[in-house]
Design an enzyme around this catalytic site. Sequence first.
Site, PDB file in Angstrom:
ATOM      1  N   LYS A 193      31.181  -0.001 -15.863  1.00  0.00           N
ATOM      2  CA  LYS A 193      31.397   0.359 -14.455  1.00  0.00           C
ATOM      3  C   LYS A 193      32.648  -0.349 -13.928  1.00  0.00           C
ATOM      4  O   LYS A 193      33.513   0.263 -13.319  1.00  0.00           O
ATOM      5  CB  LYS A 193      30.156  -0.062 -13.662  1.00  0.00           C
ATOM      6  N   GLU A 199      32.719  -8.924 -22.654  1.00  0.00           N
ATOM      7  CA  GLU A 199      32.197  -8.469 -23.950  1.00  0.00           C
ATOM      8  C   GLU A 199      32.736  -7.072 -24.264  1.00  0.00           C
ATOM      9  O   GLU A 199      33.225  -6.796 -25.358  1.00  0.00           O
ATOM     10  CB  GLU A 199      30.659  -8.405 -23.922  1.00  0.00           C
ATOM     11  N   GLY A 251      24.400  -0.917 -12.314  1.00  0.00           N
ATOM     12  CA  GLY A 251      24.526  -0.788 -13.766  1.00  0.00           C
ATOM     13  C   GLY A 251      23.223  -0.401 -14.443  1.00  0.00           C
ATOM     14  O   GLY A 251      23.167   0.534 -15.248  1.00  0.00           O
ATOM     15  N   ARG A 252      22.128  -1.079 -14.098  1.00  0.00           N
ATOM     16  CA  ARG A 252      20.869  -0.834 -14.812  1.00  0.00           C
ATOM     17  C   ARG A 252      20.172   0.440 -14.350  1.00  0.00           C
ATOM     18  O   ARG A 252      19.106   0.773 -14.842  1.00  0.00           O
ATOM     19  CB  ARG A 252      19.946  -2.056 -14.675  1.00  0.00           C
ATOM     20  N   GLU A 337      16.307  -8.325 -14.150  1.00  0.00           N
ATOM     21  CA  GLU A 337      17.580  -8.443 -13.420  1.00  0.00           C
ATOM     22  C   GLU A 337      17.378  -7.989 -11.971  1.00  0.00           C
ATOM     23  O   GLU A 337      18.080  -8.433 -11.067  1.00  0.00           O
ATOM     24  CB  GLU A 337      18.683  -7.612 -14.095  1.00  0.00           C
ATOM     25  N   HIS A 368       0.192  -6.597 -35.391  1.00  0.00           N
ATOM     26  CA  HIS A 368       0.251  -7.476 -36.565  1.00  0.00           C
ATOM     27  C   HIS A 368       1.203  -8.638 -36.337  1.00  0.00           C
ATOM     28  O   HIS A 368       1.662  -9.265 -37.297  1.00  0.00           O
ATOM     29  CB  HIS A 368       0.652  -6.650 -37.792  1.00  0.00           C
ATOM     30  N   LYS A 497      28.697 -16.540 -16.667  1.00  0.00           N
ATOM     31  CA  LYS A 497      29.963 -15.857 -16.986  1.00  0.00           C
ATOM     32  C   LYS A 497      31.141 -16.765 -16.642  1.00  0.00           C
ATOM     33  O   LYS A 497      32.080 -16.901 -17.416  1.00  0.00           O
ATOM     34  CB  LYS A 497      30.095 -14.577 -16.147  1.00  0.00           C
TER      35      LYS A 497
HETATM   36  O1  F6P Z   1      24.861  -8.485 -16.719  1.00  0.00           O
HETATM   37  C1  F6P Z   1      25.424  -8.198 -15.489  1.00  0.00           C
HETATM   38  C2  F6P Z   1      25.913  -6.800 -15.386  1.00  0.00           C
HETATM   39  O2  F6P Z   1      26.642  -6.696 -14.219  1.00  0.00           O
HETATM   40  C3  F6P Z   1      24.811  -5.757 -15.420  1.00  0.00           C
HETATM   41  O3  F6P Z   1      24.181  -5.584 -14.222  1.00  0.00           O
HETATM   42  C4  F6P Z   1      25.558  -4.566 -15.889  1.00  0.00           C
HETATM   43  O4  F6P Z   1      24.693  -3.589 -16.318  1.00  0.00           O
HETATM   44  C5  F6P Z   1      26.393  -5.173 -16.985  1.00  0.00           C
HETATM   45  O5  F6P Z   1      26.757  -6.436 -16.481  1.00  0.00           O
HETATM   46  C6  F6P Z   1      27.598  -4.398 -17.425  1.00  0.00           C
HETATM   47  O6  F6P Z   1      28.524  -4.183 -16.394  1.00  0.00           O
HETATM   48  P1  F6P Z   1      29.711  -3.165 -16.536  1.00  0.00           P
HETATM   49  O7  F6P Z   1      29.145  -1.790 -16.673  1.00  0.00           O
HETATM   50  O8  F6P Z   1      30.537  -3.314 -15.300  1.00  0.00           O
HETATM   51  O9  F6P Z   1      30.499  -3.531 -17.777  1.00  0.00           O
END
Ligand code: F6P
Length: 529
Positions: A193, A199, A251-252, A337, A368, A497
């Site tokens: 987003k 990452e 995001g979620r 979250e 199990h 972060k």
């Molecule tokens: O972990 C924090 C967060 O902001 C989540 O809420 C989100 O889903 C994720 O990082 C990834 O964010 P982006 O889509 O901006 O890379």
Amino acid sequence: MWETLQSKARAVKARRMIDLFDDRRAQEFSINAENLLFDYSKTNIDTETRRDLIALAQEAGWAQKRDAMFAGEAINITERRAVLHTALRRASGPLVVDGQDVMEGVLATRHAMLRFAEKVRTGMFQGQGGKITDVVNIGIGGSDLGPVMAVQALHPYADGPNTHFVSNVDGAHVHDVLSGLNPETTLVVVASKTFTTIETMTNAQTAYDWMAQAVPNPADQFAALSSAEEKTSAFGIAPERVFGFEDWVGGRYSMWGPIGFSIAISIGSFNFRAFLNGAEAMDNHFTTAPDLENLPLMLALIGIWHAQCCGFETRAVLPYEQRLLRLPAYLQQLEMESNGKSVQMNGEPVDVGSGPIVWGEPGTNGQHAFYQLIHQGTRVIPCEFMVAKEGHEPHLAHQHQLLQANCLAQSEALMLGRDFETAKHIAQAKGFEGDELDRQAKHRVFAGNRPSTTLIYPQLTPYVLGQIIALYEHRVFVEGVILGINSFDQWGVELGKELATALGPILSGQIDPSDKDGSTQQLVAHLKS
Ligand code: F6P
């Protein structure tokens, strides 16, 4: 109402759930919503408790807040945004927010995203080595967990290119995924987003370099699912392969829109629309069903009863459906979250405890592994079972029946347990006697009276998956409303972060670690030694 409910929980603690059953309990403590049966009769909730729980939700203004969310009011107060992921799954408009029909944009983007997905699927869009055979989604958190879960869940509908997911900044992840692929026929989709998540951007650069070694125009085999147009174009991705969404989609909660691209690639636009339709059907149920028959409301109230009233700190989600392997991980982000917070909207502390710890694994595998603790451990863990009436393998119907039998057996065992006398008979039959008999019998006792709910769905189709996920989204919303929490921000992930960014140059030796605490200094020194 909290005090009433908490003292009720103390009062009924020793009451046996099985004693609540008369001819009507199973039916009266179940909800039939469309094609779903949700049975919560194996909980210690009685009519009075249920009435009080509903009153608690009403006191919190759950229905008004739900309506405010659907109407696009800025209910995410810390980020000053509306919360409108439900718009992403609507089949049609209008939905006027601040004088503007937001559905125009939603439908246009959906159309463009699905058109591109179909072009990739049919080979109208080609890689520099021919038809796209593999699509790699690079994203993390909400830009990964939903699509991973859904693609796996809907495997019987997969008839497109192979989909792969890279999320972890651990180079092993991107390395292992890309090393099996041909860059000339791979499409890399950067799902972020913000287009700043470290990452994702690190993995995207690695994938770009990998692609650049094999094709003359690497950026031509990249697409982006992002709201940050300037950043996607700085990366070199052509605007016609960038699919964005508004800031009112968290995001979620985002897999219903462009972030669901990999799902559409895998199952096609017809099935993707069915997935949206299922979610929209759950939205309609949530906004219209009376309280007692409202599935998300009741699921939330059961959650509140167990976590905040009875003090059970975790809940297990146990799908008897191997393809829902990643559902618990997906729900961990969705629930923890969203509601893992200790401050209410008004700045006051959450004094009844935040949302619970969510975990789980498909049955029968979990049986199990950790069910020992669920049955005989000292903590009570409310379990949420789910199982399909029908699998997708008619030739293996006997296995599906065995799966169902196991699912039902677990909730029965949790409720009934096994008393000392019965355990003694069992031990006796094994030949034990005297003191040893008693000792042996004690190990075979199950306390029982452990609560669970069971959701039965017809079959794990795209439509049903949409229903189930929207059900859980709304459950989280209602729990958040009752706890007074803003379920739509995530400040708790920020500090780590920031510190990771600061630790980068320390680990690379550019900055001295002397202002760090003793433990961190020691760990840095050891890693660098
Ligand atoms: O972990 C924090 C967060 O902001 C989540 O809420 C989100 O889903 C994720 O990082 C990834 O964010 P982006 O889509 O901006 O890379």
